[in-house]
Write a protein that holds these residues in place. Structure first.
Motif, PDB file in Angstrom:
ATOM      1  N   UNK A 500       0.779  -1.224   0.002  1.00 49.53           N
ATOM      2  CA  UNK A 500      -0.037   0.107   0.147  1.00 49.53           C
ATOM      3  C   UNK A 500       0.936   1.268  -0.149  1.00 49.53           C
ATOM      4  N   UNK A 501       2.114   1.152   0.768  1.00 53.86           N
ATOM      5  CA  UNK A 501       2.766   2.364   0.888  1.00 53.86           C
ATOM      6  C   UNK A 501       3.396   2.502  -0.487  1.00 53.86           C
ATOM      7  N   UNK A 502       3.907   1.627  -1.404  1.00 56.62           N
ATOM      8  CA  UNK A 502       4.544   1.828  -2.702  1.00 56.62           C
ATOM      9  C   UNK A 502       3.695   2.388  -3.597  1.00 56.62           C
ATOM     10  N   UNK A 503       2.383   1.876  -3.631  1.00 58.03           N
ATOM     11  CA  UNK A 503       1.381   2.107  -4.653  1.00 58.03           C
ATOM     12  C   UNK A 503       0.960   3.722  -4.117  1.00 58.03           C
ATOM     13  N   UNK A 504       0.707   4.066  -2.973  1.00 57.66           N
ATOM     14  CA  UNK A 504       0.403   5.318  -2.513  1.00 57.66           C
ATOM     15  C   UNK A 504       1.422   6.364  -3.052  1.00 57.66           C
ATOM     16  N   UNK A 505       2.924   6.008  -2.952  1.00 56.38           N
ATOM     17  CA  UNK A 505       3.744   6.866  -3.343  1.00 56.38           C
ATOM     18  C   UNK A 505       3.755   7.089  -5.016  1.00 56.38           C
ATOM     19  N   UNK A 506       3.611   6.173  -5.663  1.00 57.18           N
ATOM     20  CA  UNK A 506       3.559   6.080  -7.114  1.00 57.18           C
ATOM     21  C   UNK A 506       2.497   7.088  -7.542  1.00 57.18           C
ATOM     22  N   UNK A 507       1.030   6.874  -6.848  1.00 57.23           N
ATOM     23  CA  UNK A 507       0.070   7.688  -6.982  1.00 57.23           C
ATOM     24  C   UNK A 507       0.205   9.020  -6.837  1.00 57.23           C
ATOM     25  N   UNK A 508       0.924   9.415  -5.672  1.00 54.41           N
ATOM     26  CA  UNK A 508       1.354  10.949  -5.394  1.00 54.41           C
ATOM     27  C   UNK A 508       2.260  11.314  -6.459  1.00 54.41           C
ATOM     28  N   UNK A 509       3.131  10.634  -6.959  1.00 58.39           N
ATOM     29  CA  UNK A 509       4.099  11.121  -7.918  1.00 58.39           C
ATOM     30  C   UNK A 509       3.514  11.306  -9.262  1.00 58.39           C
ATOM     31  N   UNK A 510       2.363  10.689  -9.513  1.00 60.71           N
ATOM     32  CA  UNK A 510       1.957  11.004 -10.845  1.00 60.71           C
ATOM     33  C   UNK A 510       0.777  11.888 -10.945  1.00 60.71           C
ATOM     34  N   UNK A 511       0.466  12.518  -9.940  1.00 62.74           N
ATOM     35  CA  UNK A 511      -0.627  13.788  -9.768  1.00 62.74           C
ATOM     36  C   UNK A 511      -0.237  14.697 -10.935  1.00 62.74           C
ATOM     37  N   UNK A 512      -1.152  14.846 -11.915  1.00 63.61           N
ATOM     38  CA  UNK A 512      -1.045  15.971 -12.740  1.00 63.61           C
ATOM     39  C   UNK A 512       0.050  15.929 -13.868  1.00 63.61           C
ATOM     40  N   UNK A 513       0.639  14.502 -13.970  1.00 64.76           N
ATOM     41  CA  UNK A 513       1.782  14.515 -14.744  1.00 64.76           C
ATOM     42  C   UNK A 513       1.393  14.604 -16.279  1.00 64.76           C
TER      43      UNK A 513
END
Length: 947
Positions: A500-513
């Protein structure tokens, strides 16, 4: 079904192939357990088919399904069995049937390690049809006669099957097939007896023409003078005799139906009369047999429309059917299943999966697409629900047991997980992700799913929600007040689930890309940054990669870097930079680049056959012929496919060398035998005759050596001392020490000391006069001196410079470089910090020189196919570049007191300890060299600004 006792035994092969007996034994045992008969005597086109060979040919090409899926593949298999070209299609299908009946199930069990389907749906059917690996009792459906007749196919597979419990099918008495009609139908009446009908044609036949009854015909007698009445046409007797009655009309006979000759008809009429009476009295309802029921006789919608309508029907059984197939479709055909082609599919899935809250809270979410007043359980389907987190906190929790779940709870949760998995699978397609990004209710669902109570039953759905968010957040702009943004930060800050932590970090990193908006990542607590820095220390490549992606987006904004500087007490940025520098060499591979230091100089061919030193000749004389001549040939000759020597010259050299050493026991070989031995010693040598005016007999493929070689493969060295006015010495010696002793004693004239071990250089020379200079190959080293002659010691020490060094290090280099003893080891020079061999201008052509190279080491980071850096080294270097570029900008935004503190520490204080490592990476890690150059440039620029 047990196999018949008459099962045929496999024929014994003419030549047993390796593994044939084991194969026959294994196949026989498998057939006995399965209850089938294996035909080891199978024939196609009159030729015996060896099942072992057929098995090897088919499995080597990938198996039954691979060959069946390739066009004309079974014909290619038939080539191995020489079935012929005539009627190849029939023979190929017969060969395929042979394999299908005997080896298909065996292939599934032994080759693919799976359980084969039952005999009823494999061996009992024809080889024409679908694959055998994917055939199971659940998904196999025999072809429909009516659909095949209409040209339809059964490619839909499990369309008509629903995930209900199996029910026993009861045959309709009137729905039997052709076979049923033939057994349960009425007997046809026998043909009626034909009554005798006389032939009443208009032309009367004579008695002679009827061939049934032959009677004697009275002969007409002529009586002259008598007049008979029957011969008078006007008489009555004549009319009676010639009377012909009218032909009778044919009778039409109809059998009378009675209970005796047709009891079935009377029973059926009686049954219908009774049913009609009961219907009239209202005891039973009218029969619908024979009527076309709704939907009967039509194929209905395809599986895609069926699942969509079932999902929207609100009927539990239909929804279960739809979700069951949607999971399979999204997994197998997700690249062709798009939301825009099936309206209301995404809405229906989201509405269904929102029902998960009803399992834990006293709420039933409702999506409303209007501006009416909303309650706590109503979600805004137009603009989204900004206070969804506050609503979740106000919900009343239902007491749900964790240890034991009810059957209804488990069923509902399973179907909700199927709906969530379907959305997750379809969101992996880019077009579906864009479609979902335009649905505000999806953001509400993700916030609800991520904030579900912590329980083992909710973990799977949370992961589905996070993976959906990872695919969709790149199309959503988010600020720090967004509910989904806050939910993702909570997972990173408080979560203990690695996935869950890894997927959450990826989701945060992709915001508005994928948008023009900048993902600023505002409102992060310092604890998250601290946890990320701690995770970087772990030996978890996937987790560290997700952290670096997040830090790259976070450090790209100067305000965020200023946030790190302002919280330097809680966030040690200097140690963080050290960890980033450590990751620059993560999984770097060491490679060496070769660079030529000196070119190769080819060895010239020798003009004459070299002499043999005395010590080597003594070794040859210990052998008898032909071993003595063989050793001599190997010593003074070598293979060269372009060279040759005349047979007379070779024979003369052999005689000259060994004639004086001939005894009664060891004589010389005959010329023919000696020439024959040359070809046995040198594989590339052969005797030839060069045609011409004067034919020349030669041996092609050998040439003389420049120096002899002993039986151990060690090459002698020639003494190149040439005194003025005399010919070269030319003595062959094996070791450099022997060469030095030879020169000192023979040419310089120095005797040994009394101990017999060292040379007495102090007493000068036993000769009347020392050599005026070094005469090794025209050296003239001492000619530059002003009139003073060298001493014996000076000459001896200088001679060593022409001989290889005999130290351990030099011996190792001599072993691998094969430097000749008469060639000085080339000096070394420094090139870019590496030691390289200098180019030697003069080389003895008799010995030549191998190509000299030096090697430069590189530490190469992982790269893609284009040569660009990837992985953790690339992630760490771009974060370093962001920090080096934005730290000076962030310092200008700090408060005056903290800005002053930073100016004292300055850029050099942060990046100074890393400069040597960065320079090393730039020099040795070529994929990162350009990035490191930019980092060093930003460091120098920032240091100048801080001063």
């Amino acid at each position: 079904m047990a196999p018949r006792s008459s099962q045929e035994e496999p024929p014994e092969p003419v030549e047993a192939d390796p593994g044939h007996e084991e194969f026959v034994e294994s196949l026989t045992k498998f057939a006995k357990e399965r209850g089938i008969n294996v035909d080891f005597n199978a024939r196609v086109n009159g030729k015996h088919i060896d099942l072992f060979k057929l098995w090897n040919v088919v499995t080597s090409r990938g198996g039954y399904d691979v060959i069946s899926g390739e066009k004309l593949a079974w014909r290619k298999v038939g080539i191995d069995f020489n079935l012929g070209n005539a009627n190849a299609a029939a023979y190929a299908f017969a060969l395929k049937t042979t394999y299908y009946k005997n080896l298909a199930a065996y292939e599934i069990k032994t080759f693919w390690k799976r359980d084969p389907p039952p005999v009823a749906i494999l061996e009992k059917l024809t080889a024409k049809g679908g694959d055998i690996l994917s055939r199971t009792v659940e998904n196999f459906q025999p072809p429909n006669r009516s659909s095949l007749a209409n040209g339809d196919s059964d490619s839909e597979g499990e369309e008509a099957r629903t995930p209900k419990e199996d029910r026993m099918e009861i045959d309709d008495p009137g729905s039997g097939g052709a076979g049923g009609r033939s057994t349960r139908g009425l007997r046809q009446a026998p043909p009626p007896r034909q009554l005798f009908q006389p032939d009443l044609s208009s032309s009367r036949q004579t008695r002679h023409s009827s061939g049934h009854h032959q009677s004697p015909q009275p002969t007409a007698a002529t009586h002259t003078g008598y007049n008979y009445a029957s011969s008078n046409p006007n008489s009555a007797s004549f009319a009676i005799a010639n009377y012909e009655p009218r032909p009778p009309m044919p009778l039409t006979l109809r059998p009378i139906l009675t209970p005796g000759n047709n009891p079935a008809l009377f029973h059926e009429r009686l049954r219908l009369a009774r049913e009609a009476r009961k219907i009239e009295l209202g005891l039973i309802s009218p029969s619908t047999k024979g009527m076309m029921k709704p939907g009967a006789g039509f194929e209905g919608p395809n599986i895609y429309v069926r699942t969509l309508q079932g999902l929207r029907s609100q009927v539990p059984e239909e929804q279960d059917y739809a979700l069951h197939h949607l999971v399979k479709i999204s997994h197998e055909r997700g690249d062709k299943y798009k939301f825009d082609a099936f309206p209301n599919l995404a809405e229906g899935l989201i509405e269904y999966v929102l029902g998960v809250s009803s399992l834990f809270y006293d709420v039933k979410w409702e999506i409303r697409y209007s501006d009416d007043e909303h309650g706590i359980n109503v979600l805004d389907g137009i603009r989204g629900t900004p206070d969804i987190l506050q609503r979740i906190q106000c919900l009343k929790r239902i007491d749900t047991p964790d240890e034991m779940e009810s059957e209804e709870f488990a069923r509902k949760l399973t179907k909700i997980l199927e709906a969530g998995l379907t959305i997750r699978n379809l969101a992996l397609l880019e077009d579906n992700a864009i479609y979902l990004a335009d649905m505000p209710q999806l953001r509400d669902f993700l916030s609800i799913a991520i904030n579900l109570p912590s329980s083992s039953v909710t973990t799977e759905l949370k992961h589905y929600a996070l993976e959906i968010a990872e695919q969709v957040t790149k199309y959503w702009p988010m600020d720090e007040s967004d509910p989904l943004y806050q939910s993702l930060l909570t997972q990173v800050n408080d979560g203990h689930d690695r996935g869950a932590v890894i997927t959450s970090l990826r989701a945060l990193s992709r915001i508005s890309t994928s948008l023009d908006d900048i993902n600023s990542l505002k409102g992060l607590p310092v604890s998250i940054i601290r946890r990320i820095c701690e995770w970087i220390l772990l030996e978890d490549e996937e987790l560290v990669h997700a952290c670096l992606d997040f830090l790259y987006v976070f450090t790209a904004v100067p305000e965020n870097v200023g946030f790190l500087l302002s919280n330097s007490d809680e966030f040690p940025i200097s140690s963080f930079l050290g960890q980033l520098a450590r990751l620059l060499q993560f999984h770097a591979t060491t490679t060496y680049v070769r660079t030529s230091a000196s070119e190769k100089v080819s060895v010239t061919a020798a003009v004459e056959i070299p002499g043999v030193p005395r010590d080597l000749l003594d070794q040859f004389l210990k052998y008898d012929e032909p071993d003595r001549s063989n050793h001599w040939l190997r010593s003074v000759f070598e293979e060269d496919k372009e060279s040759f020597i005349t047979q007379i010259a070779l024979w003369s050299a052999y005689q000259y060398r060994f004639t004086e050493h001939t005894t009664e026991r060891t004589g010389l070989l005959p010329a023919a035998e000696f020439i024959k031995n040359v070809s046995s010693i040198f594989a590339g040598a052969n005797a030839q005759v060069v045609s011409g005016p004067n034919p020349k007999f030669i041996i092609k493929g050998i040439r003389p050596r420049h120096a002899p070689m002993d039986p151990k493969g060690r090459v002698y060295s020639r003494c190149l001392w040439k005194a003025p006015g005399s010919s070269p010495c030319g003595e062959f010696l094996l070791k450099p020490k022997h060469m030095f002793d030879h020169i000192v004693y023979q040419h310089i004239g120095v005797d040994r000391k009394s101990d017999g071990l060292s040379w007495d250089f102090e007493s000068q020379s036993r000769a009347t006069q020392l050599p005026p200079d070094c005469s090794w190959a025209g050296c003239r080293h001492f000619a530059r001196r002003d009139g003073s002659a060298p001493t014996a010691y000076e000459l001896g020490m200088h001679v060593k410079t022409h001989l290889p060094d005999q130290s351990n290090k030099a011996s190792h280099r001599q072993k691998y470089n094969r430097t000749p003893v008469n060639q000085t080891v080339p000096p070394m020079r420094s090139v870019n910090g590496q030691r390289a061999l200098m180019r030697v201008p003069k080389v003895d052509p008799e010995y030549g020189r191998e190509e000299k190279n030096y090697y430069q080491r590189f530490e190469v980071a992982p790269t893609d196919d284009m040569g660009n850096a990837i992985g953790l080294p690339w992630g760490s270097v771009v974060v370093l570049r962001n920090l080096a570029r934005n730290i000076p900008k962030a310092a200008a935004l700090l408060q005056p007191d903290k800005r002053e503190a930073f100016s004292k520490e300055a850029m050099e204080g942060l990046f100074g300890p890393l400069r040597d490592r960065l320079l090393f990476v730039m020099a040795y890690n070529k994929p990162l060299a350009g990035f490191i150059y930019e980092v060093l440039g930003y460091i120098d620029k920032g240091s100048a600004l801080s001063e």
